[in-house]
Design an enzyme around this catalytic site. Structure first.
Site, PDB file in Angstrom:
ATOM      1  N   HIS A   1      -0.444  -2.285  -4.672  1.00  0.00           N
ATOM      2  CA  HIS A   1       0.135  -3.171  -5.695  1.00  0.00           C
ATOM      3  C   HIS A   1       0.197  -2.538  -7.077  1.00  0.00           C
ATOM      4  CE1 HIS A   1       0.649  -6.152  -2.768  1.00  0.00           C
ATOM      5  NE2 HIS A   1      -0.464  -6.835  -2.901  1.00  0.00           N
TER       6      HIS A   1
ATOM      7  N   ARG B   1       0.824  -1.212   0.000  1.00  0.00           N
ATOM      8  CA  ARG B   1       0.000   0.000   0.000  1.00  0.00           C
ATOM      9  C   ARG B   1       0.855   1.257   0.000  1.00  0.00           C
ATOM     10  NH1 ARG B   1      -2.461  -4.045   2.621  1.00  0.00           N
ATOM     11  NH2 ARG B   1      -4.756  -4.217   2.543  1.00  0.00           N
TER      12      ARG B   1
ATOM     13  N   HIS C   1       4.049 -12.316  -6.188  1.00  0.00           N
ATOM     14  CA  HIS C   1       3.007 -12.557  -5.194  1.00  0.00           C
ATOM     15  C   HIS C   1       2.535 -14.015  -5.191  1.00  0.00           C
ATOM     16  CE1 HIS C   1      -0.280 -11.639  -2.503  1.00  0.00           C
ATOM     17  NE2 HIS C   1      -0.034 -10.346  -2.546  1.00  0.00           N
ATOM     18  N   SER C   2       3.472 -14.961  -5.350  1.00  0.00           N
ATOM     19  CA  SER C   2       3.083 -16.373  -5.267  1.00  0.00           C
ATOM     20  C   SER C   2       2.747 -16.735  -3.825  1.00  0.00           C
ATOM     21  CB  SER C   2       4.223 -17.273  -5.771  1.00  0.00           C
ATOM     22  OG  SER C   2       4.379 -17.125  -7.173  1.00  0.00           O
ATOM     23  N   TYR C   3       1.718 -17.578  -3.692  1.00  0.00           N
ATOM     24  CA  TYR C   3       1.289 -18.100  -2.388  1.00  0.00           C
ATOM     25  C   TYR C   3       1.789 -19.548  -2.293  1.00  0.00           C
ATOM     26  CZ  TYR C   3      -2.335 -14.393  -2.114  1.00  0.00           C
ATOM     27  OH  TYR C   3      -3.031 -13.204  -2.052  1.00  0.00           O
TER      28      TYR C   3
ATOM     29  N   GLU D   1       6.594 -12.095  -0.185  1.00  0.00           N
ATOM     30  CA  GLU D   1       6.811 -10.989  -1.135  1.00  0.00           C
ATOM     31  C   GLU D   1       8.062 -10.191  -0.731  1.00  0.00           C
ATOM     32  OE1 GLU D   1       2.927  -8.855  -1.259  1.00  0.00           O
ATOM     33  OE2 GLU D   1       2.252 -10.607  -0.141  1.00  0.00           O
TER      34      GLU D   1
ATOM     35  N   ASP E   1       0.338 -10.138   7.883  1.00  0.00           N
ATOM     36  CA  ASP E   1       0.176  -9.374   6.643  1.00  0.00           C
ATOM     37  C   ASP E   1       1.079  -8.159   6.775  1.00  0.00           C
ATOM     38  OD1 ASP E   1      -2.633  -7.765   4.899  1.00  0.00           O
ATOM     39  OD2 ASP E   1      -0.631  -8.378   4.237  1.00  0.00           O
TER      40      ASP E   1
HETATM   41  C1  G6D Z   1      -4.857  -8.091   1.064  1.00  0.00           C
HETATM   42  O1  G6D Z   1      -3.681  -6.943   2.822  1.00  0.00           O
HETATM   43  C2  G6D Z   1      -3.569  -8.005   1.857  1.00  0.00           C
HETATM   44  C3  G6D Z   1      -2.402  -7.741   0.934  1.00  0.00           C
HETATM   45  O2  G6D Z   1      -1.190  -7.757   1.682  1.00  0.00           O
HETATM   46  C4  G6D Z   1      -2.363  -8.801  -0.150  1.00  0.00           C
HETATM   47  O3  G6D Z   1      -1.279  -8.537  -1.013  1.00  0.00           O
HETATM   48  C5  G6D Z   1      -3.681  -8.800  -0.907  1.00  0.00           C
HETATM   49  O4  G6D Z   1      -4.762  -9.039  -0.018  1.00  0.00           O
HETATM   50  C6  G6D Z   1      -3.709  -9.878  -1.980  1.00  0.00           C
HETATM   51  O5  G6D Z   1      -5.167  -6.833   0.565  1.00  0.00           O
END
Ligand code: G6D
Length: 348
Positions: A105, A80, A179-181, A312, A251
């Site tokens: 983002h 952000r 932004h891979s999970y 990230e 987060d």
């Molecule tokens: C939410 O707060 C989170 C972010 O950190 C994340 O990147 C996003 O979802 C995908 O906004």
């Protein structure tokens, strides 16, 4: 090493290409020319079974909007930017506010939704796909024509390397990440609460109620954010803690210690899969999928909270009054150059 290019659809009448890179052991990735999106990271478990260890949508068309940024290249900036305002060279940029009162983002149409030009190369030891993109001056409110190159490389040692380079003809802001999970159980068989995590970090970026940095750095020794001794992600995630309350879990941006090579280690006992992370970034945002979307996953489940962890690597996001903006400043003609390596192994 093998590279295959497959046409998998069209977004806005443009062909979406998937590049499959594999080494001799079957390890590899699938990545799109749209948003540099990694849809698959295919990794053997302790029994040699190769499975996808990143979250993937079942319907490829969901990636057009990609509500949770699965696998995506994020930019020009990550995270952000408070109130969508930041000053560069005494000019206050009014950025698109796509994240409530903030920019998030990279804005409405950040790099996660751009078609990128691709070239590939392979030899015995590695294979890569390199994307380039020219972000015109004023895109999403950012100054400067920015030339971007992002290279995804796999090696025979079961490593995925992502290297980022950028240069601008004006002073601007750049803070790129992927932004891979990750979920090392494979095909989301398990969640991440009993994954063990190590982070080489003693400090955290404090967030305010809008999840933007206050400018304070918190010492985290002995707190739920302390992962200097490996622990399960689930051990402290529900502890009484104001920062955990703000994020509804993890987060946040950790400030990485300098010195050691391995900055993070994620380990899943049942599968035996381990991922070591190396990076020259000074921070990392870890997000435990606290706000999942409703889209069907490739494993035929809908995502639940804590199904995966986004890792990230980046500089700290930007708070009010240009907090931490200096870490994202890219001076005219200087080169932005960052690399993150994800090294996979198995523990019997
Ligand atoms: C939410 O707060 C989170 C972010 O950190 C994340 O990147 C996003 O979802 C995908 O906004």
């Amino acid at each position: 090493m093998e590279i295959l290019k497959i046409l998998i659809g069209e977004f806005n009448n443009k062909e979406v290409e998937s590049y499959s890179l594999r080494n001799s052991k079957g390890f590899g990735i699938n990545v799109l020319n749209y948003g540099g999106i990694i849809t698959d990271v295919l990794v053997p478990d302790k029994n040699g079974i190769i499975e996808n260890v990143v979250m993937k949508y079942k319907d490829i068309n969901v990636y057009k909007e990609n509500p949770s940024y699965y696998g995506a290249l994020i930019g020009r900036t990550s995270g952000r930017i408070a109130d969508g305002e930041v000053t560069v060279n005494n000019t206050t940029l009014k950025l698109n506010k796509n994240y409530g009162v903030n920019q998030g983002h990279g804005g409405d149409i950040g790099f996660s939704k751009k078609f990128l030009n691709a070239k590939t190369s392979a030899n015995e030891s590695e294979a890569y796909v390199e994307f380039d993109y020219l972000s015109p001056s004023g895109e999403e409110g950012y100054p400067g024509n920015l030339e971007l190159k992002v290279r995804y490389t796999i090696t025979e040692e079961n490593e995925l390397k992502i290297s980022y380079r950028a240069i601008s003809d004006e002073d601007t802001l750049v803070n790129l990440t992927n932004h891979s999970y990750f979920n090392l159980s494979g095909n989301c068989k398990d969640n991440i609460l009993n994954h063990h995590l190590y982070i080489d970090s003693d400090f955290l970026v404090e967030l305010n109620e809008n999840s933007v940095p206050t400018g304070n750095i918190i010492e985290i020794g002995g707190t739920p954010f302390d992962f200097t001794n490996p622990k399960t992600i689930g051990r402290d995630i529900n502890e009484e803690d104001y920062q955990l309350e703000i994020g509804q879990g993890y987060d946040h941006c950790w400030i990485l210690n300098s010195g050691n090579d391995v900055k993070m280690r994620l380990y899943h006992k049942d599968s035996g899969r381990q991922m070591d992370v190396y990076t020259n970034q000074n921070g990392v945002v870890l997000y435990t999928q606290n706000f999942p979307d409703e889209e069907l996953l490739d494993c035929n489940k809908k995502p639940n909270r804590r199904d995966a962890i986004a890792i990230e690597t980046q500089s700290p996001p930007i708070g009010r009054d240009n907090v931490f903006a200096k870490y994202s400043l890219l001076k005219k003609g200087e080169e932005y150059s960052k690399e993150t390596i994800y090294k996979f192994s198995t523990i019997k």
